[in-house]
Write a protein that holds these residues in place. Structure first.
Motif, PDB file in Angstrom:
ATOM      1  N   MET A  44     -10.276   7.212   0.518  1.00 39.64           N
ATOM      2  CA  MET A  44      -9.539   6.396  -0.548  1.00 39.64           C
ATOM      3  C   MET A  44     -10.351   5.306  -0.817  1.00 39.64           C
ATOM      4  O   MET A  44     -10.590   4.582   0.206  1.00 39.64           O
ATOM      5  CB  MET A  44      -8.094   6.437  -0.134  1.00 39.64           C
ATOM      6  N   THR A  49      -5.778   2.970  -2.827  1.00 42.19           N
ATOM      7  CA  THR A  49      -5.018   2.626  -1.494  1.00 42.19           C
ATOM      8  C   THR A  49      -3.920   1.785  -1.888  1.00 42.19           C
ATOM      9  O   THR A  49      -2.692   1.983  -1.482  1.00 42.19           O
ATOM     10  CB  THR A  49      -5.697   2.020  -0.657  1.00 42.19           C
ATOM     11  N   SER A  52      -1.560   3.224  -4.554  1.00 42.73           N
ATOM     12  CA  SER A  52      -0.492   4.465  -4.000  1.00 42.73           C
ATOM     13  C   SER A  52       0.554   3.907  -2.895  1.00 42.73           C
ATOM     14  O   SER A  52       1.492   4.372  -2.966  1.00 42.73           O
ATOM     15  CB  SER A  52      -1.479   5.412  -3.347  1.00 42.73           C
ATOM     16  N   ALA A  53       0.131   2.830  -2.179  1.00 48.06           N
ATOM     17  CA  ALA A  53       1.056   2.419  -1.269  1.00 48.06           C
ATOM     18  C   ALA A  53       2.298   1.886  -1.862  1.00 48.06           C
ATOM     19  O   ALA A  53       3.367   1.866  -1.610  1.00 48.06           O
ATOM     20  CB  ALA A  53       0.406   1.346  -0.308  1.00 48.06           C
ATOM     21  N   SER A  56       4.473   4.548  -3.929  1.00 47.49           N
ATOM     22  CA  SER A  56       5.126   5.266  -3.075  1.00 47.49           C
ATOM     23  C   SER A  56       6.166   4.634  -2.524  1.00 47.49           C
ATOM     24  O   SER A  56       7.211   5.231  -1.867  1.00 47.49           O
ATOM     25  CB  SER A  56       4.091   6.049  -1.866  1.00 47.49           C
ATOM     26  N   ALA A 186      -2.058  10.635  -3.820  1.00 45.98           N
ATOM     27  CA  ALA A 186      -2.590   9.307  -3.933  1.00 45.98           C
ATOM     28  C   ALA A 186      -3.030   9.160  -5.235  1.00 45.98           C
ATOM     29  O   ALA A 186      -2.776   8.052  -6.056  1.00 45.98           O
ATOM     30  CB  ALA A 186      -3.687   9.096  -3.003  1.00 45.98           C
ATOM     31  N   ASP A 189      -0.005   8.681  -7.568  1.00 45.13           N
ATOM     32  CA  ASP A 189       0.645   7.452  -7.605  1.00 45.13           C
ATOM     33  C   ASP A 189      -0.115   6.657  -8.255  1.00 45.13           C
ATOM     34  O   ASP A 189       0.672   5.709  -8.786  1.00 45.13           O
ATOM     35  CB  ASP A 189       0.550   7.193  -5.724  1.00 45.13           C
ATOM     36  N   ARG A 268      -1.505   5.256   4.114  1.00 39.04           N
ATOM     37  CA  ARG A 268      -2.760   4.839   3.145  1.00 39.04           C
ATOM     38  C   ARG A 268      -3.599   3.931   3.807  1.00 39.04           C
ATOM     39  O   ARG A 268      -4.788   4.094   3.433  1.00 39.04           O
ATOM     40  CB  ARG A 268      -1.717   3.836   2.264  1.00 39.04           C
ATOM     41  N   SER A 281      -7.767  -4.421  -1.339  1.00 39.62           N
ATOM     42  CA  SER A 281      -6.579  -3.622  -1.535  1.00 39.62           C
ATOM     43  C   SER A 281      -5.290  -4.677  -1.491  1.00 39.62           C
ATOM     44  O   SER A 281      -4.306  -4.438  -2.081  1.00 39.62           O
ATOM     45  CB  SER A 281      -6.420  -2.650  -0.433  1.00 39.62           C
ATOM     46  N   SER A 359       5.282  11.294  -1.612  1.00 36.14           N
ATOM     47  CA  SER A 359       4.729  10.764  -0.069  1.00 36.14           C
ATOM     48  C   SER A 359       5.366  11.066   0.864  1.00 36.14           C
ATOM     49  O   SER A 359       5.107  11.460   2.022  1.00 36.14           O
ATOM     50  CB  SER A 359       4.447   9.235  -0.530  1.00 36.14           C
TER      51      SER A 359
END
Length: 365
Positions: A44, A49, A52-53, A56, A186, A189, A268, A281, A359
């Motif tokens: 990823m 990353t 998506s984190a 989710s 991911a 997301d 993640r 990130s 997730s």
């Protein structure tokens, strides 16, 4: 069913079709291995990353909970919660991410329970079994609550049967999660975080216009005792301000502590392609969280101003969480194109719910 409802329903159905199609296409390109399914082959990028984190994590709380809280009692509760979440996001990336990525690779761990087990070198998987049981016990009801939210959304919008709506939502989430694994989750997301962001921006601008402009919004908020204060809160029942003590502030800030133990967020960090990219990130995630939650709080303020001029009903109790839905309904009354935009906004609420449910489903798996 009105033409506006048809336009909204069509937009949401197209979005669900996009979700399934994306999951299937990504699933065809994913590595056919346990690491490929659960961590996307640890490939990823920093943007995926980060987003998506955050997507989710936020769930429908970003588009319903925070605006509803600000609508109900002013900025204190919602803002201190948002500050706690922002701090938790930053510290989780700063203190946990790099170490977890590095040592999960060295230990060849692809899940949080397996990482804990291998980290402490247990010969019998006792810790891993307990950790897995905890995830199952708490995540299965959590996933179910997300599906219930989808059922309520379709039931309230189109009058669909509640159980049928839940089943449709479950089929969509399970289909792209099971076919595409972590890579599909991911990627979706990331897409869902974009939809959520657009929904927030569109609805806040529309709300300001409906309230009569920024000056009208601020004037109305200022007229409510304690509504714009960080040290007081507005009591809608009495119409008076109440003190907002230190214990309540600390309690709201403590929301950020949850980040350090959320398996669906921690994986993640394990999935990013290189630990050096976690710095970027962290910056992306922190900036997005601060901006999105600030806008969400402001939507609650704007929504209350719109209610005060009679454009939408005055909301009470748990109904305050539907402020974005009410504003979307108002937007859809202006014609076909606005109805399509309203559909995209409501798809944002759906996306927020799905981005957490998928997730958690993968973590439970």
């Amino acid at each position: 069913m009105t033409s506006a409802q048809i336009a909204i329903m069509t937009t949401i159905i197209l979005y669900l079709c996009l979700v399934i199609f994306t999951g299937v296409m990504i699933g065809k390109r994913s590595k056919k291995s346990a690491e490929g399914f659960y961590l996307g082959g640890r490939g990823m990028g920093p943007l995926v990353t980060a987003m998506s984190a955050e997507a989710s994590d936020m769930s429908s709380y970003l588009l319903m909970g925070i605006p509803g809280l600000a609508y109900l009692s002013g900025v204190a509760d919602a803002s201190w919660t948002a500050i706690g979440l922002a701090i938790g996001t930053y510290l989780n990336f700063l203190l946990v991410a790099r170490r977890l990525r590095r040592y999960s690779v060295e230990l060849d761990a692809i899940t949080i329970p397996s990482f804990i087990s291998k980290r402490y070198g247990e010969k019998k998987p006792i810790i891993m079994g307990i950790a897995s049981l905890i995830i199952l016990v708490f995540f299965v009801p959590y996933v179910a609550s997300g599906l219930a939210a989808i059922g309520k959304l379709f039931n309230s919008l189109f009058g669909w049967n509640y159980m049928l709506s839940v089943i449709v939502g479950a089929i969509v989430i399970i289909s792209y999660t099971s076919v595409g694994g972590f890579s599909a989750v991911a990627t979706m997301d990331l897409i869902q975080s974009v939809i959520m962001t657009v929904a927030l921006c569109v609805i806040v601008v529309f709300g300001i216009v409906q309230a009569g402009g920024m000056d009208a919004v601020l004037a109305h908020a200022s007229s409510l005792p304690g509504f714009l204060s960080f040290g007081q809160t507005y009591n809608a029942a009495s119409g008076q301000a109440e003190p907002y003590g230190l214990i309540r502030i600390v309690s709201m800030l403590a929301w950020g502590l949850g980040y350090f133990g959320m398996p669906h967020i921690l994986v993640r960090f394990m999935a990013i392609r290189h630990e050096d990219e976690l710095k970027l990130s962290r910056r992306i995630a922190s900036i997005w969280v601060v901006i999105s939650m600030a806008v969400a709080v402001f939507i609650g303020i704007v929504g209350h101003a719109v209610s005060s001029v009679g454009r939408i009903p005055m909301l009470e109790g748990s109904a305050t969480e539907t402020v974005i839905v009410r504003l979307s309904d108002l937007l859809s009354s202006y014609g076909l194109l606005p109805a399509i935009v309203a559909g995209c906004i409501l798809a944002g609420i759906l996306a927020a719910t799905m981005s957490t449910a998928d997730s958690q489903l993968l973590a439970a798996a």
